[in-house]
Motif scaffolding. Structure first.
Motif, PDB file in Angstrom:
ATOM      1  N   ASP A  24       0.854  -1.174   0.000  1.00 46.60           N
ATOM      2  CA  ASP A  24       0.000   0.000   0.000  1.00 46.60           C
ATOM      3  C   ASP A  24       0.898   1.235   0.000  1.00 46.60           C
ATOM      4  O   ASP A  24       1.785   1.359   0.836  1.00 46.60           O
ATOM      5  N   VAL A  58      -4.948   1.891  -4.881  1.00 45.18           N
ATOM      6  CA  VAL A  58      -5.326   3.307  -4.847  1.00 45.18           C
ATOM      7  C   VAL A  58      -4.141   4.165  -5.282  1.00 45.18           C
ATOM      8  O   VAL A  58      -3.050   4.049  -4.736  1.00 45.18           O
ATOM      9  N   ASP A  60      -3.820   8.116  -5.598  1.00 43.84           N
ATOM     10  CA  ASP A  60      -4.520   9.387  -5.448  1.00 43.84           C
ATOM     11  C   ASP A  60      -3.644  10.528  -5.973  1.00 43.84           C
ATOM     12  O   ASP A  60      -2.588  10.281  -6.572  1.00 43.84           O
ATOM     13  N   TYR A  65       1.357  12.618  -8.016  1.00 43.47           N
ATOM     14  CA  TYR A  65       2.273  13.764  -8.061  1.00 43.47           C
ATOM     15  C   TYR A  65       3.705  13.310  -7.775  1.00 43.47           C
ATOM     16  O   TYR A  65       4.651  13.666  -8.491  1.00 43.47           O
TER      17      TYR A  65
ATOM     18  N   GLU B  25       0.611  10.720   9.555  1.00 51.07           N
ATOM     19  CA  GLU B  25       0.554  10.454   8.122  1.00 51.07           C
ATOM     20  C   GLU B  25      -0.040   9.066   7.828  1.00 51.07           C
ATOM     21  O   GLU B  25      -0.800   8.884   6.884  1.00 51.07           O
ATOM     22  N   GLU B  26       0.295   8.108   8.672  1.00 47.52           N
ATOM     23  CA  GLU B  26      -0.180   6.731   8.483  1.00 47.52           C
ATOM     24  C   GLU B  26      -1.695   6.635   8.555  1.00 47.52           C
ATOM     25  O   GLU B  26      -2.300   5.707   8.024  1.00 47.52           O
ATOM     26  N   ILE B  28      -3.821   8.358   7.095  1.00 48.54           N
ATOM     27  CA  ILE B  28      -4.422   8.563   5.765  1.00 48.54           C
ATOM     28  C   ILE B  28      -4.709   7.194   5.132  1.00 48.54           C
ATOM     29  O   ILE B  28      -5.800   6.948   4.618  1.00 48.54           O
ATOM     30  N   ALA B  29      -3.724   6.298   5.221  1.00 48.71           N
ATOM     31  CA  ALA B  29      -3.895   4.958   4.643  1.00 48.71           C
ATOM     32  C   ALA B  29      -4.942   4.164   5.424  1.00 48.71           C
ATOM     33  O   ALA B  29      -5.705   3.392   4.840  1.00 48.71           O
ATOM     34  N   ARG B  32      -8.404   5.282   4.293  1.00 48.67           N
ATOM     35  CA  ARG B  32      -8.818   4.770   2.984  1.00 48.67           C
ATOM     36  C   ARG B  32      -9.098   3.271   3.031  1.00 48.67           C
ATOM     37  O   ARG B  32      -9.996   2.788   2.340  1.00 48.67           O
ATOM     38  N   GLN B  33      -8.377   2.539   3.888  1.00 46.47           N
ATOM     39  CA  GLN B  33      -8.679   1.113   4.061  1.00 46.47           C
ATOM     40  C   GLN B  33     -10.077   0.910   4.647  1.00 46.47           C
ATOM     41  O   GLN B  33     -10.821   0.027   4.225  1.00 46.47           O
ATOM     42  N   THR B  54     -10.222   6.397  -2.881  1.00 52.79           N
ATOM     43  CA  THR B  54      -9.360   7.490  -3.364  1.00 52.79           C
ATOM     44  C   THR B  54      -9.853   8.834  -2.830  1.00 52.79           C
ATOM     45  O   THR B  54      -9.056   9.670  -2.388  1.00 52.79           O
ATOM     46  N   SER B  57      -8.910   9.147   0.736  1.00 58.36           N
ATOM     47  CA  SER B  57      -7.482   9.409   0.815  1.00 58.36           C
ATOM     48  C   SER B  57      -7.196  10.910   0.652  1.00 58.36           C
ATOM     49  O   SER B  57      -6.418  11.502   1.407  1.00 58.36           O
ATOM     50  N   GLU B  58      -7.860  11.531  -0.318  1.00 58.01           N
ATOM     51  CA  GLU B  58      -7.684  12.978  -0.547  1.00 58.01           C
ATOM     52  C   GLU B  58      -8.161  13.792   0.660  1.00 58.01           C
ATOM     53  O   GLU B  58      -7.489  14.732   1.097  1.00 58.01           O
ATOM     54  N   ARG B  61      -5.849  13.390   3.649  1.00 60.30           N
ATOM     55  CA  ARG B  61      -4.598  14.116   3.457  1.00 60.30           C
ATOM     56  C   ARG B  61      -4.788  15.610   3.660  1.00 60.30           C
ATOM     57  O   ARG B  61      -3.937  16.271   4.246  1.00 60.30           O
ATOM     58  N   ARG B 113       3.670  20.760  -2.722  1.00 59.76           N
ATOM     59  CA  ARG B 113       3.708  19.421  -3.307  1.00 59.76           C
ATOM     60  C   ARG B 113       2.302  18.932  -3.610  1.00 59.76           C
ATOM     61  O   ARG B 113       1.796  17.983  -3.029  1.00 59.76           O
TER      62      ARG B 113
END
Lengths: 120, 150
Positions: A24, A58, A60, A65, B25-26, B28-29, B32-33, B54, B57-58, B61, B113
């Motif tokens: 993942d 996935v 995204d 980017y 940060e983790e 986010i995953a 989505r799971q 997806t 996830s956006e 984030r 970014r």
């Protein structure tokens, strides 16, 4: 740039680097993968990096980017980047979001990818 | 807008099947799971499971990036007239958005970014997307996707 361990094990095939992504891709992983690949391109002087994303469920906007950025960096180092095996639902999602994977050659599968690497 | 934002910020976690707190940060995953799992449980097609995962996830984030902390709440809605649906609420008490229309325009971003494709992408992937935000108070994004008939 040093990294302790590879986040994705890679395989050398001739002067290409095959990168089968089977995990993942979270944000940290995709950043570590970028650093790893740039280091491997430099170290092994490969002419192409082949990202096999068959197992990736996935992709995204941030992942795409970062992958595009990696391809741009590889290009600056004289290396091609080919992405192959994008799953239909992932392709649909990327298309619907309007994301273009810039800087890549896109291949259907590994065989197609190898063909693109060695085409002029 | 203020009333809507307050209403959404005060929405009860108990009404949701899953609440994922976004602090690292983790997370986010993880969000989505969880979204993927609930969409699968509702019998969504693989394409729609991927779109929902997806979109989440956006949203996760955005919370991590702009507000640092917040939460993603997900629920299955079986009673909808249009058929089963999945609803996701992404809430944070971060800096807020001063111009919601602008962040929904493709290519606008305040992050170095980023493609500026996140929120407009979410809107395209889902059937419904509502954003309530106020500078200094926070942001809540509520999205929904219905299960398609085949």
């Amino acid at each position: 740039m040093a990294f302790k361990e590879k986040v994705v094990p890679t395989i050398r095939i001739g002067d290409s680097l095959l990168v089968p992504i089977q995990i993942d891709l979270d944000d940290k992983t995709v950043e570590q993968l970028q650093a790893q690949l740039l280091e491997e391109i430099r170290e092994h002087r490969v002419r192409a990096v082949i990202l096999d994303v068959r197992m990736v469920e996935v992709i995204d906007s941030y992942i795409s980017y970062t992958l595009s950025e990696t391809a741009a960096m590889a290009h600056l180092m004289g290396c091609r980047t080919v992405i192959c095996g994008i799953q239909p639902p992932v392709a649909l999602t990327l298309a619907q979001m309007g994301i273009e994977l810039q800087g890549f050659l896109v291949a259907r599968d590994l065989e197609h990818a190898m063909g693109l690497v060695y085409s002029p | 807008m203020d009333g809507k934002l307050r209403e959404l910020l005060d929405i009860s976690e108990n009404d949701f099947d899953v609440v994922v707190r976004i602090t690292r940060e983790e997370d986010i995953a993880i969000a989505r799971q969880m979204a993927k799992q609930l969409a699968q449980e509702l019998g969504f097609s693989l394409a729609d499971v991927t779109k929902v995962a997806t979109a989440v996830s956006e949203l996760a984030r955005n919370i991590y990036r702009y507000a640092q902390t917040g939460k993603i709440m997900i629920r299955k809605r079986l009673e909808e007239s249009g058929g089963p649906a999945i609803q996701v609420v992404a809430a944070d008490r971060g800096p807020g958005i001063d111009n919601v229309d602008r962040v929904l325009a493709r290519g606008y971003t305040t992050h170095e970014r980023s493609l500026g494709i996140g929120l407009p992408g979410v809107r395209r992937l889902m059937d419904f997307c509502e954003i309530a935000s106020k500078v200094g108070t926070g942001t809540v994004v509520r999205v929904e996707k219905r299960r398609r008939k085949f």
